[in-house]
Design an enzyme around this catalytic site. Structure first.
Site, PDB file in Angstrom:
ATOM      1  N   ASP A 127      67.946  20.743 -30.466  1.00  0.00           N
ATOM      2  CA  ASP A 127      68.854  21.647 -29.467  1.00  0.00           C
ATOM      3  C   ASP A 127      69.569  23.278 -30.116  1.00  0.00           C
ATOM      4  OD1 ASP A 127      68.319  20.394 -26.648  1.00  0.00           O
ATOM      5  OD2 ASP A 127      69.696  18.693 -27.526  1.00  0.00           O
ATOM      6  N   HIS A 153      62.372  17.309 -30.111  1.00  0.00           N
ATOM      7  CA  HIS A 153      62.281  16.629 -28.290  1.00  0.00           C
ATOM      8  C   HIS A 153      61.643  17.268 -27.701  1.00  0.00           C
ATOM      9  CE1 HIS A 153      66.527  18.171 -27.689  1.00  0.00           C
ATOM     10  NE2 HIS A 153      66.057  18.054 -26.424  1.00  0.00           N
TER      11      HIS A 153
END
Length: 236
Positions: free
Chosen positions: A47, A201
């Site tokens: 992120d 992810h």
């Protein structure tokens, strides 16, 4: 309120540059996909590595899950680094990678809904490309791990364009080996939390046109620090 309170145990909640916020809660992002909003960010990433200080951790709450699909994959960036050859580790310890917010968001519906060309111009002003070490020391454990992803990463700054292109592809292929992965299957009410300094992810986009609704919050992190090998320190 409970999700915000949980995040505050680990630091200060953030506001995302593009994702739509929940009513009255700017720090909560609503990730909604259905027939009218197809999933777009189905790429491996850590992120907001396009920030000088990327997110420390993320807390994702599933409000609505599709009948089939919509899982999230996670990979271990520390294990990926550990299993590289000594020669590759030496190269990467001396390398830095540029990250750019617009690499993934330019041309997406996310950017269009956030303001289109005006929002893109704002992102260019407020989020210029940043440079991070390719191998970072975890802010708590000090353990080395890769901070290399093709979603936000653009080029290795100490290499030619050709070298950078092939090395980025090689490292992404290596990190995405199944041996480094786990898979999380969502259902309504599920909560997942992850350490952003040791994982990547991938939100699997295999449920279109079904509906998937997630509520997301992240915690402000630290500027990544380059990992210094004990062998290097000993030599010095």
């Amino acid at each position: 309120e409970a999700q915000i309170a949980l995040a505050r145990h680990f630091g200060e909640p953030e506001v995302h540059e593009i994702f739509a916020s929940a009513d009255s809660y700017p720090e909560l992002s609503m990730l909604e996909n259905d027939a009218s909003k197809p999933p777009e960010i189905n790429t491996w990433h850590t992120d907001v590595t396009y920030r000088k200080a990327p997110t420390l951790c993320s807390v994702l709450n599933c409000l609505e899950s599709p009948e089939v699909g919509g899982d999230t994959l996670f990979l271990n960036t520390q294990l990926a680094y550990e299993t590289l050859s000594p020669a590759m580790k030496t190269l990467l310890l001396e390398s830095t990678l540029e990250h750019d917010v617009l690499k993934v968001y330019r041309g997406t519906n996310y950017l269009e809904r956030a303001g289109g060309d005006e929002k893109e111009a704002e992102l260019k002003r407020n989020n210029p490309p940043v440079i991070h070490p390719a191998v970072i020391a975890h802010p708590i454990t000090g353990k080395p791990g890769l901070l290399v992803n093709a979603t936000h990463g653009t080029r290795f700054t100490n290499m030619s364009r050709l070298e950078s292109h092939h090395l980025l592809n090689l490292l992404c292929e290596h990190q995405q080996l199944p041996e480094f992965q786990v898979r999380f299957e969502w259902e309504a009410g599920s909560i997942a939390m992850w350490d952003n300094f040791s994982t990547q992810h991938y939100a699997v986009a295999d449920y279109y046109p079904q509906r998937r609704l997630m509520r997301r919050i992240t915690v402000a992190g630290h500027e990544p620090k380059a990992y210094v090998s004990p062998h290097t320190m000993a030599a010095a």
